[in-house]
Motif scaffolding. Structure first.
Motif, PDB file in Angstrom:
ATOM      1  N   GLN A 116       0.774  -0.900   0.104  1.00  0.00           N
ATOM      2  CA  GLN A 116       0.057  -0.053   0.057  1.00  0.00           C
ATOM      3  C   GLN A 116       0.871   1.304  -0.001  1.00  0.00           C
ATOM      4  OE1 GLN A 116      -0.539   2.441   2.514  1.00  0.00           O
ATOM      5  NE2 GLN A 116      -2.032   3.457   1.084  1.00  0.00           N
ATOM      6  N   ALA A 117       2.118   1.392   0.587  1.00  0.00           N
ATOM      7  CA  ALA A 117       2.816   2.297   0.736  1.00  0.00           C
ATOM      8  C   ALA A 117       3.467   2.732  -0.507  1.00  0.00           C
ATOM      9  CB  ALA A 117       4.008   2.020   1.688  1.00  0.00           C
ATOM     10  N   ARG A 118       3.396   1.812  -1.524  1.00  0.00           N
ATOM     11  CA  ARG A 118       4.094   2.037  -3.101  1.00  0.00           C
ATOM     12  C   ARG A 118       3.046   3.367  -3.632  1.00  0.00           C
ATOM     13  NH1 ARG A 118       4.389  -3.765  -5.653  1.00  0.00           N
ATOM     14  NH2 ARG A 118       6.864  -4.454  -4.976  1.00  0.00           N
ATOM     15  N   TYR A 119       1.982   3.562  -2.983  1.00  0.00           N
ATOM     16  CA  TYR A 119       1.230   4.595  -3.573  1.00  0.00           C
ATOM     17  C   TYR A 119       1.417   5.923  -3.052  1.00  0.00           C
ATOM     18  CZ  TYR A 119      -2.019   0.995  -5.739  1.00  0.00           C
ATOM     19  OH  TYR A 119      -2.334   0.034  -6.315  1.00  0.00           O
ATOM     20  N   SER A 120       2.264   5.898  -2.100  1.00  0.00           N
ATOM     21  CA  SER A 120       3.046   7.101  -1.798  1.00  0.00           C
ATOM     22  C   SER A 120       4.392   7.139  -2.199  1.00  0.00           C
ATOM     23  CB  SER A 120       2.938   7.253   0.002  1.00  0.00           C
ATOM     24  OG  SER A 120       1.701   7.196   0.212  1.00  0.00           O
ATOM     25  N   PHE A 121       5.073   6.186  -1.762  1.00  0.00           N
ATOM     26  CA  PHE A 121       6.763   6.073  -2.044  1.00  0.00           C
ATOM     27  C   PHE A 121       7.299   5.678  -3.398  1.00  0.00           C
ATOM     28  CE2 PHE A 121       6.367   6.346   2.614  1.00  0.00           C
ATOM     29  CZ  PHE A 121       7.587   6.999   2.881  1.00  0.00           C
ATOM     30  N   GLY A 122       5.798   5.004  -4.036  1.00  0.00           N
ATOM     31  CA  GLY A 122       6.645   4.632  -5.437  1.00  0.00           C
ATOM     32  C   GLY A 122       7.037   3.204  -5.428  1.00  0.00           C
ATOM     33  N   TYR A 123       7.310   2.465  -6.554  1.00  0.00           N
ATOM     34  CA  TYR A 123       7.609   1.176  -6.523  1.00  0.00           C
ATOM     35  C   TYR A 123       8.999   0.938  -6.179  1.00  0.00           C
ATOM     36  CZ  TYR A 123       8.386  -3.455  -8.893  1.00  0.00           C
ATOM     37  OH  TYR A 123       8.538  -4.814  -8.741  1.00  0.00           O
ATOM     38  N   TYR A 124       9.838   1.791  -6.472  1.00  0.00           N
ATOM     39  CA  TYR A 124      11.454   1.739  -5.931  1.00  0.00           C
ATOM     40  C   TYR A 124      11.676   2.513  -4.641  1.00  0.00           C
ATOM     41  CZ  TYR A 124      11.861  -0.150 -10.786  1.00  0.00           C
ATOM     42  OH  TYR A 124      11.784  -1.028 -11.924  1.00  0.00           O
ATOM     43  N   GLY A 125      10.945   3.718  -4.490  1.00  0.00           N
ATOM     44  CA  GLY A 125      11.103   4.404  -3.415  1.00  0.00           C
ATOM     45  C   GLY A 125      10.656   3.560  -2.035  1.00  0.00           C
ATOM     46  N   VAL A 126       9.766   2.956  -2.098  1.00  0.00           N
ATOM     47  CA  VAL A 126       9.590   2.165  -1.085  1.00  0.00           C
ATOM     48  C   VAL A 126      10.463   1.142  -0.529  1.00  0.00           C
ATOM     49  CG1 VAL A 126       8.281  -0.047  -1.945  1.00  0.00           C
ATOM     50  CG2 VAL A 126       7.265   1.235   0.191  1.00  0.00           C
ATOM     51  N   ILE A 127      11.533   1.061  -1.177  1.00  0.00           N
ATOM     52  CA  ILE A 127      12.716   0.103  -0.570  1.00  0.00           C
ATOM     53  C   ILE A 127      13.209   0.561   0.425  1.00  0.00           C
ATOM     54  CG2 ILE A 127      14.866  -0.788  -1.208  1.00  0.00           C
ATOM     55  CD1 ILE A 127      13.838  -1.146  -4.094  1.00  0.00           C
ATOM     56  N   ALA A 391       7.818   9.469  10.893  1.00  0.00           N
ATOM     57  CA  ALA A 391       7.719  10.110   9.477  1.00  0.00           C
ATOM     58  C   ALA A 391       7.140   9.388   8.128  1.00  0.00           C
ATOM     59  CB  ALA A 391       9.382  10.452   8.944  1.00  0.00           C
ATOM     60  N   PHE A 392       7.366   7.906   8.404  1.00  0.00           N
ATOM     61  CA  PHE A 392       6.639   7.119   7.289  1.00  0.00           C
ATOM     62  C   PHE A 392       5.189   7.112   7.541  1.00  0.00           C
ATOM     63  CE2 PHE A 392       4.414   3.059   6.800  1.00  0.00           C
ATOM     64  CZ  PHE A 392       4.849   2.869   5.602  1.00  0.00           C
ATOM     65  N   LEU A 393       4.611   7.157   8.928  1.00  0.00           N
ATOM     66  CA  LEU A 393       3.255   7.030   9.132  1.00  0.00           C
ATOM     67  C   LEU A 393       2.607   8.498   8.613  1.00  0.00           C
ATOM     68  CD1 LEU A 393       0.930   6.020  10.558  1.00  0.00           C
ATOM     69  CD2 LEU A 393       1.651   7.139  12.653  1.00  0.00           C
ATOM     70  N   ALA A 394       3.495   9.644   8.708  1.00  0.00           N
ATOM     71  CA  ALA A 394       2.756  11.093   8.307  1.00  0.00           C
ATOM     72  C   ALA A 394       2.577  11.189   6.888  1.00  0.00           C
ATOM     73  CB  ALA A 394       3.803  12.073   8.683  1.00  0.00           C
ATOM     74  N   ILE A 395       3.441  10.469   6.219  1.00  0.00           N
ATOM     75  CA  ILE A 395       3.665  10.741   4.600  1.00  0.00           C
ATOM     76  C   ILE A 395       2.322   9.920   4.132  1.00  0.00           C
ATOM     77  CG2 ILE A 395       4.791   9.844   2.488  1.00  0.00           C
ATOM     78  CD1 ILE A 395       7.403  10.582   4.342  1.00  0.00           C
ATOM     79  N   ILE A 396       2.303   8.515   4.552  1.00  0.00           N
ATOM     80  CA  ILE A 396       1.022   7.589   3.880  1.00  0.00           C
ATOM     81  C   ILE A 396      -0.384   8.096   4.455  1.00  0.00           C
ATOM     82  CG2 ILE A 396       2.447   5.861   3.781  1.00  0.00           C
ATOM     83  CD1 ILE A 396       1.163   4.461   6.116  1.00  0.00           C
ATOM     84  N   SER A 418     -11.882   7.256   0.728  1.00  0.00           N
ATOM     85  CA  SER A 418     -10.395   7.447  -0.074  1.00  0.00           C
ATOM     86  C   SER A 418     -10.059   6.020  -0.932  1.00  0.00           C
ATOM     87  CB  SER A 418      -9.640   7.925   0.952  1.00  0.00           C
ATOM     88  OG  SER A 418      -9.995   9.055   1.463  1.00  0.00           O
ATOM     89  N   PHE A 419     -10.758   5.030  -0.557  1.00  0.00           N
ATOM     90  CA  PHE A 419      -9.978   3.870  -1.099  1.00  0.00           C
ATOM     91  C   PHE A 419     -10.514   3.658  -2.530  1.00  0.00           C
ATOM     92  CE2 PHE A 419     -10.751   3.088   3.567  1.00  0.00           C
ATOM     93  CZ  PHE A 419      -9.519   2.630   4.051  1.00  0.00           C
ATOM     94  N   THR A 420     -11.373   4.157  -2.939  1.00  0.00           N
ATOM     95  CA  THR A 420     -11.733   4.155  -4.548  1.00  0.00           C
ATOM     96  C   THR A 420     -10.946   4.721  -5.481  1.00  0.00           C
ATOM     97  OG1 THR A 420     -13.355   6.201  -4.180  1.00  0.00           O
ATOM     98  CG2 THR A 420     -14.211   3.958  -4.022  1.00  0.00           C
ATOM     99  N   SER A 421     -10.134   5.600  -4.957  1.00  0.00           N
ATOM    100  CA  SER A 421      -9.109   6.192  -5.657  1.00  0.00           C
ATOM    101  C   SER A 421      -7.672   5.290  -5.851  1.00  0.00           C
ATOM    102  CB  SER A 421      -8.639   7.781  -5.095  1.00  0.00           C
ATOM    103  OG  SER A 421      -8.106   7.546  -3.587  1.00  0.00           O
ATOM    104  N   TYR A 422      -7.806   4.291  -4.972  1.00  0.00           N
ATOM    105  CA  TYR A 422      -6.414   3.553  -5.337  1.00  0.00           C
ATOM    106  C   TYR A 422      -6.764   2.744  -6.545  1.00  0.00           C
ATOM    107  CZ  TYR A 422      -4.773   4.804  -0.563  1.00  0.00           C
ATOM    108  OH  TYR A 422      -4.192   5.644   0.200  1.00  0.00           O
ATOM    109  N   ASP A 423      -5.946   2.553  -7.398  1.00  0.00           N
ATOM    110  CA  ASP A 423      -5.887   1.659  -8.852  1.00  0.00           C
ATOM    111  C   ASP A 423      -5.172   0.368  -8.504  1.00  0.00           C
ATOM    112  OD1 ASP A 423      -6.073   0.262 -11.103  1.00  0.00           O
ATOM    113  OD2 ASP A 423      -4.792   1.731 -12.243  1.00  0.00           O
ATOM    114  N   LEU A 424      -6.005  -0.691  -8.152  1.00  0.00           N
ATOM    115  CA  LEU A 424      -5.132  -1.880  -7.459  1.00  0.00           C
ATOM    116  C   LEU A 424      -4.537  -2.466  -8.363  1.00  0.00           C
ATOM    117  CD1 LEU A 424      -7.980  -3.015  -4.704  1.00  0.00           C
ATOM    118  CD2 LEU A 424      -5.840  -1.527  -4.513  1.00  0.00           C
TER     119      LEU A 424
END
Length: 496
Positions: A116-127, A391-396, A418-424
């Motif tokens: 789920q955090a990929r929708y904030s940090f991105g595919y690679y940024g979440v690493i 910090a992680f919590l605030a961002i997501i 808000s959940f409908t805005s996630y393209d799963l």
């Protein structure tokens, strides 16, 4: 019935690449969970036993690590019983809110927390947060294994070393986490019961020593805040793995129901046992047998000494108490498996339970090395991990509550949540996710103001010298504010 991924691929098929069809089917027939980070489709989110999440948090925290964290108030920070208990109560009431809230996302999205955090940090940024979360979870496993090993060793009068005790705790936890969701839930539903009985016996035979705590010096605000930061680090760091345990629950469940089950499961055991730990730590100097058992910060030895009045039966109870940490280690191993797959995406093809073995191989030697410096390890670890998790919590949360709220650029006009805005369907496609630059920049740059507010053994910032440790509060505020600005710019430039 085979488990299917979001793209229709068989989870069982992934296993066969590694183990062959016969082994794969045998493991599945025994109830071993195959699914790793693959999303759970809505038609498979049908579990209506919502109380499961209460028992997961209850058992994970109803153990001797919670007890030992409470002892830090008097032992490390020099607080009296009243001040220690007030800090424990109010900081836990506050810091249990985020992980309890994030558990409500699992049934709605069917995604593990770091996916789920990929929708904030991105595919690679979440690493990056994923690596930090792995360190966080390894740290908790190490602490729990040390405590369990200490307790087992104390029962054997030194014939069983701490190292062997650590291995025993790790192997039991490995078995539970290897089996996955069903066995984990069964285990967590039951294992808190003997622990409760044992602590009641402890109060029955030694409670009279706790009735008249010695007077304490007035507490400084800076000391209270520093102990509060340690308590925050204990509970707020559950946030990066909260929804890992709720993705199979019925997607139609009301969020408030999951929230209150989770919140109660966190607050009740943590506050109760941390306050008990503080009370016992205050009383230790006045009870010679307790002091002897507690030498060199041996919490297991202290508990064994408290149970000595019931004779040989007390040793049996101490063994059971040592096993209480397996509930926490097993559920942490479970999430650690999932983090490996987010950290190195191609590992999604490796069966989840393989990583339980890998995690055990990592944790055991580290726990053995750190076992004789328990209090230094516990204090430094809990003090540090709260910063990044905050910090992680605030961002997501900003991403979810601001940028994906109904009426935002992500949400269709008719959306009511808000959940409908996630393209799963985009969960595993880098080009259809945010770049993560905004999230990483906000998290990293926030430490420019966090560092001066840190109060650690090895560093005390100029602000912390006057205020105590306020790093986790500053991390939350600074990263949230920065992410608002940076994400707005990212959306203007890229539109995702």
């Amino acid at each position: 019935m085979q488990e299917k991924g979001e793209d229709g691929a068989s989870v069982e098929g992934y296993e066969e690449v590694w183990f062959g069809r016969s082994v794969s089917k045998k493991l599945l027939s025994w109830g071993v969970e195959a699914r790793g980070i693959l999303p759970v489709p809505v038609e498979e989110r049908t579990d209506k036993q919502f109380s499961k999440i209460f028992f997961i948090w209850l058992s994970a925290n109803f153990n001797i690590l919670s007890f030992s964290a409470g002892t830090l108030g008097p032992v490390v920070f020099g607080l009296g019983l009243r001040d220690s208990c007030l800090v424990i109560l109010f900081f836990n009431l506050l810091c249990s809110l985020p992980p309890a809230y994030l558990t409500t996302w699992g049934p709605k999205l069917g995604l593990r927390q770091m996916c789920q955090a990929r929708y904030s940090f991105g595919y690679y940024g979440v690493i990056l947060p994923c690596v930090l979360n792995c360190i966080n979870m390894c740290g908790f496993c190490i602490l729990n294994c040390i405590l369990g090993g200490q307790a087992l060793s104390s029962v054997s009068n030194g014939h069983l070393s701490w190292s062997v005790g650590i291995v025993v705790i790790a192997l039991i936890s490995l078995l539970v986490s290897f089996c996955g969701y069903k066995v984990l839930n069964w285990y967590e539903r039951a294992c808190w019961i003997p622990v409760l009985i044992i602590f009641i016996i402890i109060l029955g035979v030694g409670g009279h020593h706790l009735s008249s705590p010695p007077p304490a010096s007035p507490a400084l605000a800076s000391t209270i805040l520093s102990f509060g930061a340690t308590i925050a680090g204990f509970v707020i760091t559950y946030s990066p793995l909260s929804s890992d345990f709720t993705i199979y629950l019925d997607s139609k469940v009301a969020g408030w129901k999951i929230f209150w089950y989770s919140y109660a499961g966190l607050v009740v055991p943590i506050v109760t046992l941390q306050c008990l730990g503080a009370a016992v730590a205050v009383a230790v100097p006045a009870v010679p047998s307790w002091q002897t058992g507690y030498d060199n910060g041996n919490v297991g030895g202290l508990l064994e000494a408290m149970l000595q009045p019931v004779g040989g039966f007390g040793k049996f109870l101490t063994v059971l108490l040592s096993l209480s940490v397996t509930a926490n280690v097993a559920m942490t191993f479970y999430s650690l498996c999932l983090n490996f797959q987010v950290f190195i995406p191609w590992l999604v093809w490796v069966p989840r339970y393989v990583f339980s073995v890998v995690a055990t191989a990592i944790i055991v030697p580290l726990a053995i090395v750190g076992s004789h410096k328990f209090y230094d390890t516990l204090t430094n670890f809990l003090g540090l991990i709260g910063y990044w998790a905050s910090a992680f919590l605030a961002i997501i949360l900003v991403e979810h509550l601001v940028f994906r709220r109904p009426g935002s650029s992500f949400s269709p006009p008719s959306s009511s949540t808000s959940f409908t805005s996630y393209d799963l369907k985009s969960w595993n496609t880098p080009s259809r996710l945010p770049t993560g630059i905004a999230a990483l920049a906000a998290g990293i740059l926030s430490f420019a103001v966090v560092v001066p507010c840190m109060d650690q053994v090895w560093f005390v910032g100029p602000i912390a010298k006057a205020t105590g440790d306020i790093g986790f509060e500053v991390a939350f505020a600074a990263s949230g504010i920065l992410y608002l600005k940076f994400r707005w710019v990212e959306l203007k430039l890229r539109g995702i």
